[in-house]
Design a protein around this motif. Structure first.
Motif, PDB file in Angstrom:
ATOM      1  N   ALA A  37       0.832  -1.207   0.000  1.00 55.04           N
ATOM      2  CA  ALA A  37       0.000   0.000   0.000  1.00 55.04           C
ATOM      3  C   ALA A  37       0.863   1.251   0.000  1.00 55.04           C
ATOM      4  O   ALA A  37       0.594   2.207  -0.735  1.00 55.04           O
ATOM      5  CB  ALA A  37      -0.933  -0.001   1.209  1.00 55.04           C
ATOM      6  N   ARG A  38       1.910   1.260   0.806  1.00 53.64           N
ATOM      7  CA  ARG A  38       2.779   2.456   0.878  1.00 53.64           C
ATOM      8  C   ARG A  38       3.489   2.704  -0.450  1.00 53.64           C
ATOM      9  O   ARG A  38       3.617   3.852  -0.892  1.00 53.64           O
ATOM     10  CB  ARG A  38       3.782   2.310   2.021  1.00 53.64           C
ATOM     11  CG  ARG A  38       3.137   2.441   3.400  1.00 53.64           C
ATOM     12  CD  ARG A  38       4.168   2.590   4.508  1.00 53.64           C
ATOM     13  NE  ARG A  38       4.938   1.387   4.707  1.00 53.64           N
ATOM     14  CZ  ARG A  38       4.623   0.416   5.568  1.00 53.64           C
ATOM     15  NH1 ARG A  38       3.526   0.515   6.292  1.00 53.64           N
ATOM     16  NH2 ARG A  38       5.406  -0.641   5.699  1.00 53.64           N
ATOM     17  N   ALA A  40       2.426   1.755  -3.431  1.00 56.56           N
ATOM     18  CA  ALA A  40       1.408   2.220  -4.379  1.00 56.56           C
ATOM     19  C   ALA A  40       1.066   3.682  -4.133  1.00 56.56           C
ATOM     20  O   ALA A  40       0.961   4.473  -5.084  1.00 56.56           O
ATOM     21  CB  ALA A  40       0.154   1.353  -4.269  1.00 56.56           C
ATOM     22  N   GLN A  41       0.908   4.057  -2.883  1.00 54.88           N
ATOM     23  CA  GLN A  41       0.573   5.447  -2.574  1.00 54.88           C
ATOM     24  C   GLN A  41       1.694   6.397  -2.961  1.00 54.88           C
ATOM     25  O   GLN A  41       1.448   7.543  -3.337  1.00 54.88           O
ATOM     26  CB  GLN A  41       0.216   5.571  -1.089  1.00 54.88           C
ATOM     27  CG  GLN A  41      -1.134   4.928  -0.774  1.00 54.88           C
ATOM     28  CD  GLN A  41      -1.325   4.576   0.692  1.00 54.88           C
ATOM     29  OE1 GLN A  41      -0.420   4.692   1.505  1.00 54.88           O
ATOM     30  NE2 GLN A  41      -2.525   4.109   1.023  1.00 54.88           N
ATOM     31  N   THR A  42       2.928   5.919  -2.938  1.00 53.15           N
ATOM     32  CA  THR A  42       4.082   6.749  -3.300  1.00 53.15           C
ATOM     33  C   THR A  42       4.278   6.839  -4.812  1.00 53.15           C
ATOM     34  O   THR A  42       4.587   7.910  -5.335  1.00 53.15           O
ATOM     35  CB  THR A  42       5.369   6.188  -2.650  1.00 53.15           C
ATOM     36  OG1 THR A  42       5.202   6.164  -1.235  1.00 53.15           O
ATOM     37  CG2 THR A  42       6.582   7.045  -2.998  1.00 53.15           C
ATOM     38  N   ASP A  45       0.842   7.372  -9.025  1.00 54.55           N
ATOM     39  CA  ASP A  45       0.610   8.512  -9.921  1.00 54.55           C
ATOM     40  C   ASP A  45       1.733   8.645 -10.946  1.00 54.55           C
ATOM     41  O   ASP A  45       1.496   8.934 -12.121  1.00 54.55           O
ATOM     42  CB  ASP A  45       0.470   9.811  -9.122  1.00 54.55           C
ATOM     43  CG  ASP A  45      -0.865   9.916  -8.403  1.00 54.55           C
ATOM     44  OD1 ASP A  45      -1.798   9.163  -8.759  1.00 54.55           O
ATOM     45  OD2 ASP A  45      -0.975  10.743  -7.470  1.00 54.55           O
ATOM     46  N   ALA A  98      -5.951   2.222  -6.321  1.00 55.69           N
ATOM     47  CA  ALA A  98      -5.548   3.275  -5.375  1.00 55.69           C
ATOM     48  C   ALA A  98      -6.566   3.413  -4.243  1.00 55.69           C
ATOM     49  O   ALA A  98      -6.201   3.572  -3.070  1.00 55.69           O
ATOM     50  CB  ALA A  98      -5.380   4.600  -6.111  1.00 55.69           C
ATOM     51  N   PHE A 101      -6.216   0.514  -1.741  1.00 60.06           N
ATOM     52  CA  PHE A 101      -5.065   0.688  -0.865  1.00 60.06           C
ATOM     53  C   PHE A 101      -5.303   1.800   0.162  1.00 60.06           C
ATOM     54  O   PHE A 101      -4.871   1.699   1.305  1.00 60.06           O
ATOM     55  CB  PHE A 101      -3.786   0.941  -1.669  1.00 60.06           C
ATOM     56  CG  PHE A 101      -3.104  -0.315  -2.124  1.00 60.06           C
ATOM     57  CD1 PHE A 101      -2.898  -1.379  -1.258  1.00 60.06           C
ATOM     58  CD2 PHE A 101      -2.649  -0.441  -3.426  1.00 60.06           C
ATOM     59  CE1 PHE A 101      -2.262  -2.547  -1.659  1.00 60.06           C
ATOM     60  CE2 PHE A 101      -1.998  -1.605  -3.848  1.00 60.06           C
ATOM     61  CZ  PHE A 101      -1.806  -2.655  -2.960  1.00 60.06           C
ATOM     62  N   ALA A 102      -6.014   2.842  -0.248  1.00 57.72           N
ATOM     63  CA  ALA A 102      -6.337   3.915   0.691  1.00 57.72           C
ATOM     64  C   ALA A 102      -7.276   3.426   1.794  1.00 57.72           C
ATOM     65  O   ALA A 102      -7.252   3.941   2.918  1.00 57.72           O
ATOM     66  CB  ALA A 102      -6.960   5.093  -0.052  1.00 57.72           C
ATOM     67  N   GLN A 104      -7.304   0.256   2.865  1.00 59.75           N
ATOM     68  CA  GLN A 104      -6.775  -1.032   3.330  1.00 59.75           C
ATOM     69  C   GLN A 104      -6.989  -1.207   4.832  1.00 59.75           C
ATOM     70  O   GLN A 104      -6.631  -0.331   5.621  1.00 59.75           O
ATOM     71  CB  GLN A 104      -5.286  -1.136   3.011  1.00 59.75           C
ATOM     72  CG  GLN A 104      -4.679  -2.495   3.307  1.00 59.75           C
ATOM     73  CD  GLN A 104      -3.175  -2.485   3.113  1.00 59.75           C
ATOM     74  OE1 GLN A 104      -2.467  -1.767   3.816  1.00 59.75           O
ATOM     75  NE2 GLN A 104      -2.687  -3.269   2.160  1.00 59.75           N
TER      76      GLN A 104
END
Length: 194
Positions: A37-38, A40-42, A45, A98, A101-102, A104
């Motif tokens: 998740a981290r 993907a969040q990083t 985009d 996204a 994962f946000a 999760q």
């Protein structure tokens, strides 16, 4: 049954972008894994932008390690829902990835991704995703068998665990041994543009 926007001989890999792009980015993740998740969040985009510009195609490979180690079926059910999103379109698939994962669940032992209501709630903020057809596929587990087959191919890549990123077969380190994100979008771009 195989969802749209899949590739590889057995159709178990979801992709984003144009398969004729000059480079291939392979992303190995687990929907219940905090480090996945981290990362993907990083990077999501930045990855989306590179794919939209035609620089690369992204192939997503999914693990079910958390389902196996802490129990439950959330990784597989989340992937099944992602497959339903892929039927709607590539943009909706990536936006839903996204969104999941946000949303999760935490701690990782929490198996809320096994709940249909949680999967549908995460889809609410994704433009153009919710429809009777999408909701039915999530509710009926249309792609649950496919998701199990997709997860089953993960070990064949020789990746020890998620998350991992390959760029044209070159490993790009993205996390530390402790699972902390070890790359910035700028560093990632520099690695793929060299």
């Amino acid at each position: 049954m195989t969802p749209a926007n899949t590739t590889d001989p057995d159709g178990t890999t979801l992709y984003y972008g144009d398969l004729s792009a000059p480079h291939v980015l392979q992303v190995f993740i687990d929907m219940r894994d905090r480090a996945s998740a981290r990362v993907a969040q990083t990077l999501l985009d930045t990855i989306r932008k590179a794919a939209d510009e035609g620089t690369l195609v992204v192939k997503f490979h999914f693990a079910g390690t958390m389902d196996d180690t802490v129990g439950g079926s959330g990784s597989q059910r989340a992937l099944s829902a992602l497959a339903a999103a892929s039927d709607v379109g590539q943009k909706q698939f990536l936006d839903y990835l996204a969104a999941l994962f946000a949303a999760q669940p935490f701690p990782p032992g929490d198996d809320r991704f096994a709940e249909t209501s949680v999967l549908l709630s995460a889809a609410d903020g994704v433009t153009g995703l919710r429809s009777p057809d999408f909701d039915r596929k999530v509710t009926d587990d249309t792609y649950l068998t496919w998701a199990g087959e997709s997860i089953g191919t993960f070990p064949s890549y020789g990746v020890v665990g998620a998350p991992a990123v390959w760029y044209d077969k070159e490993v790009i380190p993205v996390v530390t041994i402790d699972g902390d994100v070890d790359i910035t979008p700028g560093t990632f771009l520099a690695r793929i543009q060299k």
